[in-house]
Design a protein around this motif. Structure first.
Motif, PDB file in Angstrom:
ATOM      1  N   GLU A   1     -22.985  61.322  48.935  1.00 30.90           N
ATOM      2  CA  GLU A   1     -22.424  62.647  48.657  1.00 30.90           C
ATOM      3  C   GLU A   1     -20.960  62.498  48.234  1.00 30.90           C
ATOM      4  N   THR A   2     -20.619  63.155  47.134  1.00 36.87           N
ATOM      5  CA  THR A   2     -19.258  63.057  46.592  1.00 36.87           C
ATOM      6  C   THR A   2     -18.449  64.328  46.821  1.00 36.87           C
TER       7      THR A   2
ATOM      8  N   ARG B   1     -29.087  62.537  42.239  1.00 36.62           N
ATOM      9  CA  ARG B   1     -28.224  62.908  43.376  1.00 36.62           C
ATOM     10  C   ARG B   1     -28.746  62.321  44.672  1.00 36.62           C
TER      11      ARG B   1
ATOM     12  N   GLY C   1     -17.720  55.111  42.655  1.00 38.63           N
ATOM     13  CA  GLY C   1     -17.285  56.328  43.334  1.00 38.63           C
ATOM     14  C   GLY C   1     -15.865  56.719  42.973  1.00 38.63           C
ATOM     15  N   LYS C   2     -14.974  55.741  42.850  1.00 39.02           N
ATOM     16  CA  LYS C   2     -13.592  56.029  42.468  1.00 39.02           C
ATOM     17  C   LYS C   2     -13.524  56.603  41.059  1.00 39.02           C
TER      18      LYS C   2
ATOM     19  N   LEU D   1     -15.942  58.326  39.566  1.00 39.40           N
ATOM     20  CA  LEU D   1     -16.511  59.671  39.579  1.00 39.40           C
ATOM     21  C   LEU D   1     -15.609  60.679  40.269  1.00 39.40           C
ATOM     22  N   GLU D   2     -14.678  60.198  41.092  1.00 41.78           N
ATOM     23  CA  GLU D   2     -13.745  61.107  41.765  1.00 41.78           C
ATOM     24  C   GLU D   2     -12.915  61.896  40.761  1.00 41.78           C
TER      25      GLU D   2
ATOM     26  N   LYS E   1     -18.725  66.775  44.892  1.00 41.99           N
ATOM     27  CA  LYS E   1     -18.619  67.380  43.566  1.00 41.99           C
ATOM     28  C   LYS E   1     -19.830  68.266  43.288  1.00 41.99           C
TER      29      LYS E   1
ATOM     30  N   TRP F   1     -20.919  50.627  44.499  1.00 39.31           N
ATOM     31  CA  TRP F   1     -20.624  52.047  44.662  1.00 39.31           C
ATOM     32  C   TRP F   1     -19.141  52.359  44.872  1.00 39.31           C
TER      33      TRP F   1
END
Length: 235
Positions: free
Chosen positions: A104-105, A99, A81-82, A84-85, A107, A77
């Motif tokens: 939680e991001t 989701r 996660g980086k 998807l940032e 976004k 992750w």
């Protein structure tokens, strides 16, 4: 932000089951949709640290042997996660499911299934693969595989954006999300003794009974029933 200037990250996860509280991710993939171009962002098997039930493997065809040497979610992750940032909006078909399995991001999310329900109520159903073939989207992509499903969803998203704008939709990602999140009109009763009947033909007493006695009724169905009752259409 216009839709064309929005970086969409289309995400899909395959899991050990449907319960996000106990089940684990076994595969994740993401594609970027930006300026009408589709680009693979990431794809990875994930070791769930528990056996994959055979009936679940029968759906996505991911087995314990395939994830034996994969990294666990805690290692996968941070990298995903980086990636998807960089996205402005996260996208999934039935986004509530994906989701629930992701941290939680912050976004915003766009659900292509709900968008399809608004744009194409006449479709046979609104499953990802059904919409793929109903729209005659031709590509090589395996169903129930994270990479394949995200690729299909990416093409579905492009077609949805095209139709949405042709229909006069506001050219902004926020407006697109608002449409997807707005209530979907359910036309037929999906359960009970009036199963398959048009909501407008179901006795109003039964509709009121359903509202009172089914607290976990699907939100779209509840809204649709309330609309029928407010309009005084029920039989």
């Amino acid at each position: 932000m216009t839709i064309d200037d929005t970086r969409f990250a289309v995400v899909d996860v395959e899991t050990t089951g449907l319960n996000h509280e106990v089940d684990k991710v076994v595969q994740i993939a993401a594609y970027q949709v930006y300026h009408n171009e589709i680009t693979l962002l990431c794809e990875s098997l994930v070791h769930p640290l528990r056996p994959i039930p055979p009936e679940v493997s029968a759906v996505h065809h991911i087995t314990d042997r395939m994830v034996e040497f994969a990294l666990p979610w805690e290692a996968v992750w941070p990298q995903v996660g980086k990636i998807l940032e960089r996205a402005d909006v996260l996208v999934a078909h039935n986004a509530a499911f994906d989701r629930a399995f992701l941290p939680e991001t912050g976004k915003p999310w766009l659900c292509t299934k709900r968008l399809a329900q608004h744009l194409w109520p006449e479709a046979p159903n609104h499953k990802n693969q059904t919409i793929r073939y109903w729209l005659d989207i031709e590509l090589e992509a395996a169903a129930h595989d994270a990479a394949g499903d995200t690729l299909v969803t990416s093409y579905v998203l492009l077609r949805e954006i095209e139709i949405y704008l042709k229909n006069g939709g506001i050219d902004s990602a926020e407006a697109l999300i608002r449409l997807a999140d707005s209530p979907v009109r359910i036309e037929k009763m999906p359960f009970g003794k009036h199963f398959g009947s048009a909501l407008a033909d179901v006795p109003s007493d039964y509709l009121r009974w359903a509202l009172r006695n089914i607290p976990d009724m699907d939100a779209d169905l509840r809204w649709s029933v309330e609309q029928v009752l407010q309009q005084g259409v029920g039989a």
